[in-house]
Scaffold this active site. Structure first.
Site, PDB file in Angstrom:
ATOM      1  N   LYS A  22       0.826  -1.217   0.000  1.00  0.00           N
ATOM      2  CA  LYS A  22       0.000   0.000   0.000  1.00  0.00           C
ATOM      3  C   LYS A  22       0.857   1.263   0.000  1.00  0.00           C
ATOM      4  O   LYS A  22       0.670   2.153  -0.829  1.00  0.00           O
ATOM      5  CB  LYS A  22      -0.915   0.002   1.232  1.00  0.00           C
ATOM      6  CG  LYS A  22      -1.608   1.335   1.462  1.00  0.00           C
ATOM      7  CD  LYS A  22      -2.536   1.314   2.651  1.00  0.00           C
ATOM      8  CE  LYS A  22      -1.986   1.786   3.958  1.00  0.00           C
ATOM      9  NZ  LYS A  22      -1.731   3.209   4.136  1.00  0.00           N
ATOM     10  N   ASN A  23       1.780   1.333   0.959  1.00  0.00           N
ATOM     11  CA  ASN A  23       2.482   2.604   1.125  1.00  0.00           C
ATOM     12  C   ASN A  23       3.522   2.876   0.034  1.00  0.00           C
ATOM     13  O   ASN A  23       3.992   4.002  -0.101  1.00  0.00           O
ATOM     14  CB  ASN A  23       3.081   2.711   2.531  1.00  0.00           C
ATOM     15  CG  ASN A  23       1.972   2.906   3.563  1.00  0.00           C
ATOM     16  OD1 ASN A  23       0.841   3.250   3.213  1.00  0.00           O
ATOM     17  ND2 ASN A  23       2.275   2.676   4.837  1.00  0.00           N
ATOM     18  N   CYS A 117      -5.903   8.107   8.282  1.00  0.00           N
ATOM     19  CA  CYS A 117      -6.268   7.571   9.584  1.00  0.00           C
ATOM     20  C   CYS A 117      -5.929   8.561  10.690  1.00  0.00           C
ATOM     21  O   CYS A 117      -4.931   9.268  10.627  1.00  0.00           O
ATOM     22  CB  CYS A 117      -5.494   6.280   9.835  1.00  0.00           C
ATOM     23  SG  CYS A 117      -6.116   4.903   8.856  1.00  0.00           S
ATOM     24  N   ARG A 122      -0.592  14.802  12.694  1.00  0.00           N
ATOM     25  CA  ARG A 122       0.133  14.376  11.501  1.00  0.00           C
ATOM     26  C   ARG A 122       0.625  15.592  10.708  1.00  0.00           C
ATOM     27  O   ARG A 122       0.108  15.908   9.642  1.00  0.00           O
ATOM     28  CB  ARG A 122      -0.736  13.445  10.649  1.00  0.00           C
ATOM     29  CG  ARG A 122      -1.180  12.208  11.416  1.00  0.00           C
ATOM     30  CD  ARG A 122      -1.882  11.186  10.548  1.00  0.00           C
ATOM     31  NE  ARG A 122      -0.958  10.426   9.743  1.00  0.00           N
ATOM     32  CZ  ARG A 122      -1.310   9.383   8.991  1.00  0.00           C
ATOM     33  NH1 ARG A 122      -2.553   8.994   8.937  1.00  0.00           N
ATOM     34  NH2 ARG A 122      -0.412   8.740   8.272  1.00  0.00           N
ATOM     35  N   ASP A 305       3.117   0.393  12.125  1.00  0.00           N
ATOM     36  CA  ASP A 305       1.917  -0.126  11.462  1.00  0.00           C
ATOM     37  C   ASP A 305       1.615  -1.575  11.848  1.00  0.00           C
ATOM     38  O   ASP A 305       0.613  -2.148  11.411  1.00  0.00           O
ATOM     39  CB  ASP A 305       2.044   0.008   9.931  1.00  0.00           C
ATOM     40  CG  ASP A 305       2.092   1.464   9.503  1.00  0.00           C
ATOM     41  OD1 ASP A 305       1.694   2.335  10.294  1.00  0.00           O
ATOM     42  OD2 ASP A 305       2.539   1.740   8.370  1.00  0.00           O
ATOM     43  N   ARG A 397      -9.225  -0.068   3.456  1.00  0.00           N
ATOM     44  CA  ARG A 397      -8.238   0.918   3.003  1.00  0.00           C
ATOM     45  C   ARG A 397      -6.902   0.261   2.715  1.00  0.00           C
ATOM     46  O   ARG A 397      -6.116   0.778   1.914  1.00  0.00           O
ATOM     47  CB  ARG A 397      -7.999   1.978   4.093  1.00  0.00           C
ATOM     48  CG  ARG A 397      -9.137   2.871   4.331  1.00  0.00           C
ATOM     49  CD  ARG A 397      -8.786   3.857   5.397  1.00  0.00           C
ATOM     50  NE  ARG A 397      -7.894   4.846   4.805  1.00  0.00           N
ATOM     51  CZ  ARG A 397      -7.911   6.121   5.123  1.00  0.00           C
ATOM     52  NH1 ARG A 397      -8.732   6.547   6.052  1.00  0.00           N
ATOM     53  NH2 ARG A 397      -7.110   6.961   4.553  1.00  0.00           N
TER      54      ARG A 397
HETATM   55  N1  EPU Z   1       6.339  14.104  11.143  1.00  0.00           N
HETATM   56  C1  EPU Z   1       6.572  15.440  11.437  1.00  0.00           C
HETATM   57  N2  EPU Z   1       6.595  16.328  10.392  1.00  0.00           N
HETATM   58  C2  EPU Z   1       6.405  15.959   9.094  1.00  0.00           C
HETATM   59  C3  EPU Z   1       6.151  14.598   8.822  1.00  0.00           C
HETATM   60  C4  EPU Z   1       6.125  13.703   9.871  1.00  0.00           C
HETATM   61  O1  EPU Z   1       6.756  15.813  12.582  1.00  0.00           O
HETATM   62  O2  EPU Z   1       6.438  16.812   8.208  1.00  0.00           O
HETATM   63  C5  EPU Z   1       6.326  13.114  12.245  1.00  0.00           C
HETATM   64  C6  EPU Z   1       4.951  12.476  12.428  1.00  0.00           C
HETATM   65  O3  EPU Z   1       4.135  13.243  13.274  1.00  0.00           O
HETATM   66  C7  EPU Z   1       5.310  11.116  12.992  1.00  0.00           C
HETATM   67  C8  EPU Z   1       6.657  10.798  12.352  1.00  0.00           C
HETATM   68  O4  EPU Z   1       7.176  12.038  11.888  1.00  0.00           O
HETATM   69  O5  EPU Z   1       5.474  11.217  14.374  1.00  0.00           O
HETATM   70  C9  EPU Z   1       6.607   9.822  11.188  1.00  0.00           C
HETATM   71  O6  EPU Z   1       5.696  10.279  10.194  1.00  0.00           O
HETATM   72  P1  EPU Z   1       5.845   9.908   8.655  1.00  0.00           P
HETATM   73  O7  EPU Z   1       5.938  11.175   7.876  1.00  0.00           O
HETATM   74  O8  EPU Z   1       6.935   8.894   8.469  1.00  0.00           O
HETATM   75  O9  EPU Z   1       4.440   9.255   8.355  1.00  0.00           O
HETATM   76  P2  EPU Z   1       3.595   9.357   7.036  1.00  0.00           P
HETATM   77  O10 EPU Z   1       4.519   9.456   5.865  1.00  0.00           O
HETATM   78  O11 EPU Z   1       2.535  10.384   7.163  1.00  0.00           O
HETATM   79  C10 EPU Z   1       3.606   6.818   6.505  1.00  0.00           C
HETATM   80  C11 EPU Z   1       2.547   5.773   6.325  1.00  0.00           C
HETATM   81  C12 EPU Z   1       1.922   5.399   7.668  1.00  0.00           C
HETATM   82  C13 EPU Z   1       3.025   4.953   8.630  1.00  0.00           C
HETATM   83  C14 EPU Z   1       4.136   6.022   8.719  1.00  0.00           C
HETATM   84  C15 EPU Z   1       5.319   5.590   9.555  1.00  0.00           C
HETATM   85  C16 EPU Z   1       1.743   6.355   4.133  1.00  0.00           C
HETATM   86  C17 EPU Z   1       0.643   6.873   3.295  1.00  0.00           C
HETATM   87  N3  EPU Z   1       1.526   6.281   5.428  1.00  0.00           N
HETATM   88  O12 EPU Z   1       2.915   7.957   7.036  1.00  0.00           O
HETATM   89  O13 EPU Z   1       1.089   4.299   7.396  1.00  0.00           O
HETATM   90  O14 EPU Z   1       2.491   4.752   9.904  1.00  0.00           O
HETATM   91  O15 EPU Z   1       4.612   6.351   7.395  1.00  0.00           O
HETATM   92  O16 EPU Z   1       5.895   4.446   9.025  1.00  0.00           O
HETATM   93  O17 EPU Z   1       2.776   5.960   3.617  1.00  0.00           O
HETATM   94  C18 EPU Z   1      -0.651   2.773   7.779  1.00  0.00           C
HETATM   95  O18 EPU Z   1      -0.296   2.196   6.730  1.00  0.00           O
HETATM   96  O19 EPU Z   1      -1.480   2.282   8.589  1.00  0.00           O
HETATM   97  C19 EPU Z   1      -0.067   4.080   8.085  1.00  0.00           C
HETATM   98  C20 EPU Z   1      -0.589   4.911   8.966  1.00  0.00           C
END
Ligand code: EPU
Length: 420
Positions: A22-23, A117, A122, A305, A397
């Site tokens: 997915k990701n 989610c 976020r 995750d 999802r």
């Molecule tokens: N963060 C910041 N600032 C940013 C971005 C992130 O402070 O600009 C913080 C977040 O608050 C969090 C940490 O950094 O504490 C990690 O966030 P990350 O950006 O890595 O998460 P994401 O890219 O929004 C993806 C996956 C999530 C998964 C996370 C961590 C996607 C679409 N989503 O989210 O997947 O939990 O990486 O591995 O790729 C899931 O599949 O259930 C899911 C939530």
């Protein structure tokens, strides 16, 4: 409302084939926007987030042919608008990748604030920091993120937090920038590497994906290509936990064992037997499982995750386990639902203390997000009687053909649509 009803007391047996990640998919489809021409992406999971993403792509003018199962042919030659704002885009977190891809190719983009989610605050400040460093202006107006640049110029960017989304998004924007971008403190997740591999196949010049430092030398243009997405580590891990909980014996196919190392090692630690066989593994349980400690971390650490799923398993292992969530600040919301089923979990800040119980008892519960939904269907497998999971749409999802795959392993599962 969609409700998934699972009859407990099953032992998972047989084989299950894991779908595309997915990701990775939610980033690779928007990444294809960077290239004029047609890209054919295969091993695309048939899940709700992808359906929404495709509608978002179509709203930009991308012609998407999805006639072959798990494959998308995207013609990105004629992009009518750089504004991604429809209902479908609002529903997905990954809509933020439209920003990096459209900014990279057209030097401007407008996208609705990302949904997804609810698992804590976020922020996307690191994405924005990267776009600005490359020369873009970023405005937040009327619920839209607007990015624009006369030109993008490569530079050095250090991420303050390790972020999958920011690493990928900045990589997308920098691919067609002038000169070299050096991105430091990068996320190393397999999907980051998969996106870089895809971009390189389009003609980009990216080195170092999978390490802390990614170097991107901007190229003039990219051309459409064929690409097959890696398999989903979290879907595989979820089924592995299901086998552990039901003391089953299952062959999990279409996996990349390296990506599963933190999960396999944790499941071996609690007592599961796991045999790796090329791109498959067999997991079975021959002895009583024991409690453990888990700390979620970015890759190669134990994935956040998989946190709700591992807590489901620890809930039925005799003794006390501890799970420390270090990535998301609010990823224990689902624990209240697990407690309804009889789990004994207490939360203190980012720590969950789990005391194993002898059994769970089925009842009506509600999924609060995708992995919370996974935790609930896992508990449903062993709970006494029926577990009725409201908001099954969350599970859709991220888990392709969930009923079909569970039935293939012997589970009595059905779906009903209920009036709200
Ligand atoms: N963060 C910041 N600032 C940013 C971005 C992130 O402070 O600009 C913080 C977040 O608050 C969090 C940490 O950094 O504490 C990690 O966030 P990350 O950006 O890595 O998460 P994401 O890219 O929004 C993806 C996956 C999530 C998964 C996370 C961590 C996607 C679409 N989503 O989210 O997947 O939990 O990486 O591995 O790729 C899931 O599949 O259930 C899911 C939530």
């Amino acid at each position: 409302m969609e409700q998934l009803i699972i009859k407990g007391g099953v032992v998972l047996e047989g084989e299950v084939k894991i779908s595309g990640a997915k990701n990775a998919a939610v980033a690779i489809l928007p990444a294809a926007l960077l290239a004029s021409g047609t890209s054919c992406i295969s091993n695309v999971p048939d899940i709700m987030d992808i359906k929404n993403l495709i509608e978002g792509l179509k709203s930009l003018g991308v012609s998407c042919d999805t006639t072959v199962e798990n494959e998308i042919k995207m013609d990105c030659t004629n992009i009518a608008t750089q504004k991604a704002v429809n209902e479908h885009v609002k529903k997905i977190r990954a809509s933020y990748y439209f920003l990096g891809a459209l900014l990279g190719r057209f030097k401007k983009a407008e996208v609705t604030m990302p949904g997804g989610c609810s698992i804590g605050d976020r922020p996307i400040d690191q994405h924005i920091k990267g776009f600005k460093a490359l020369g873009a202006t970023v405005k937040l107006e009327h619920g839209l993120i607007k990015v624009e640049a006369e030109k993008l110029v490569g530079t050095n960017i250090y991420l303050d937090v390790i972020s999958v989304g920011a690493t990928i998004n900045i990589m997308l924007a920098a691919t067609l920038a002038e000169g070299k971008t050096v991105l430091e403190n990068c996320a190393k997740e397999p999907h980051v590497v998969d996106v870089a591999n895809f971009l390189n196949k389009l003609g980009a010049n990216i080195k170092g994906a999978g390490t802390d430092t990614i170097k991107i030398v901007g190229v003039k243009e990219l051309k459409g290509t064929d690409y097959s997405i890696i398999s989903d580590q979290i879907e595989a891990g979820t089924y592995m936990v299901g086998v552990a909980m039901t003391k089953g014996d299952v062959v999990i196919k279409n996996i990349i064992p390296k990506h599963l190392e933190s999960i396999t090692s944790k499941l071996r630690e609690v007592g599961c037997t796991i045999d790796i066989m090329g791109d498959s593994l067999r997991i079975h349980v021959e002895k009583e499982l024991i409690p453990c400690r888990v700390k979620t971390m970015s890759y190669p650490g134990f994935p956040t995750d998989m946190q709700p799923q591992i807590i489901s398993l620890l809930s039925v292992i005799k003794g006390t386990s501890q799970v420390n969530e270090t990535v998301w600040d609010s990823r224990f919301q689902y624990v209240a639902e697990l407690k309804r089923l009889g789990a004994k979990i207490s939360i203190q800040g980012s720590m969950a203390n789990v005391t194993g119980v002898d059994g769970l008892s089925g009842c009506e519960v509600t999924a609060t997000d995708l992995r919370a939904g996974a935790a609930l269907f896992l508990c449903g497998l062993i709970a006494d009687g029926e577990t009725k999971i409201n908001n099954a749409i969350y599970i859709d999802r991220g888990y392709e053909k969930i009923e079909e795959k569970l039935r293939g392993l012997g589970v009595d599962v059905r779906r009903v649509t209920k009036d709200e």
